[in-house]
Scaffold this motif. Structure first.
Motif, short mmCIF file in Angstrom:
data_model
loop_
_atom_site.label_atom_id
_atom_site.label_comp_id
_atom_site.label_asym_id
_atom_site.label_seq_id
_atom_site.Cartn_x
_atom_site.Cartn_y
_atom_site.Cartn_z
N PHE A 1 -8.63 0.45 4.53
CA PHE A 1 -7.46 0.19 5.37
C PHE A 1 -6.51 -0.82 4.73
N ILE A 2 -7.06 -1.87 4.16
CA ILE A 2 -6.22 -2.90 3.52
C ILE A 2 -5.51 -2.34 2.30
N ILE A 3 -6.24 -1.60 1.48
CA ILE A 3 -5.63 -1.00 0.29
C ILE A 3 -4.55 0.00 0.69
N ALA A 4 -4.87 0.87 1.66
CA ALA A 4 -3.89 1.85 2.14
C ALA A 4 -2.67 1.16 2.74
N ASN A 5 -2.90 0.05 3.41
CA ASN A 5 -1.81 -0.71 4.00
C ASN A 5 -0.79 -1.14 2.94
N PHE A 6 -1.28 -1.74 1.86
CA PHE A 6 -0.38 -2.17 0.79
C PHE A 6 0.35 -0.99 0.16
N ILE A 7 -0.37 0.08 -0.11
CA ILE A 7 0.24 1.26 -0.75
C ILE A 7 1.27 1.91 0.15
N LEU A 8 0.90 2.18 1.40
CA LEU A 8 1.80 2.89 2.30
C LEU A 8 3.05 2.08 2.64
N PHE A 9 2.91 0.81 2.90
CA PHE A 9 4.08 0.01 3.23
C PHE A 9 4.99 -0.20 2.02
N HIS A 10 4.43 -0.06 0.84
CA HIS A 10 5.25 -0.19 -0.37
C HIS A 10 6.03 1.10 -0.66
N PHE A 11 5.43 2.26 -0.41
CA PHE A 11 6.04 3.53 -0.81
C PHE A 11 6.62 4.36 0.33
N THR A 12 6.39 3.98 1.59
CA THR A 12 6.93 4.76 2.71
C THR A 12 7.62 3.84 3.70
N SER A 13 8.19 4.44 4.72
CA SER A 13 8.84 3.63 5.76
C SER A 13 7.78 2.95 6.62
#
Length: 93
Positions: free
Chosen positions: A43-55
């Motif tokens: 969840f933490i890793i996905a959080n950084f990735i998704l907030f960096h590359f998506t809205s």
């Protein structure tokens, strides 16, 4: 204070199968803790990735769906592990 199935504490993984005895309960909680830790790390890793590359809205929606599904999947994963190690009476196989 030690939380065990005998004390019927508020905390811990509790299903009919995991409450057979303290050995099963401790094993079930150990597995549930490991699965939840893996979920949090993902969840933490996905959080950084998704907030960096998506809205923000899309990232939030994806993360909430992931967290909900991952939380629900803890139950069948732990129950399968219990089934592999213990019989229906809570004795080691």
């Amino acid at each position: 204070m030690k939380f065990t199935s005998e004390k019927r504490s508020f905390f811990g993984y509790k299903t009919k199968r995991s409450m057979k005895n303290d050995t099963v309960w401790k094993y079930a909680n150990k597995i549930a803790n490991r699965v939840q830790l893996a979920n949090v790390i993902i969840f933490i890793i996905a959080n950084f990735i998704l907030f960096h590359f998506t809205s923000e809205t899309l990232a939030f929606n994806i993360l909430m769906i992931f967290f909900t599904v991952a939380s629900i999947l803890i139950i069948p994963i732990v129950e399968l592990c219990i089934n592999k190690k213990f019989d229906h009476d809570g004795n080691l196989k």
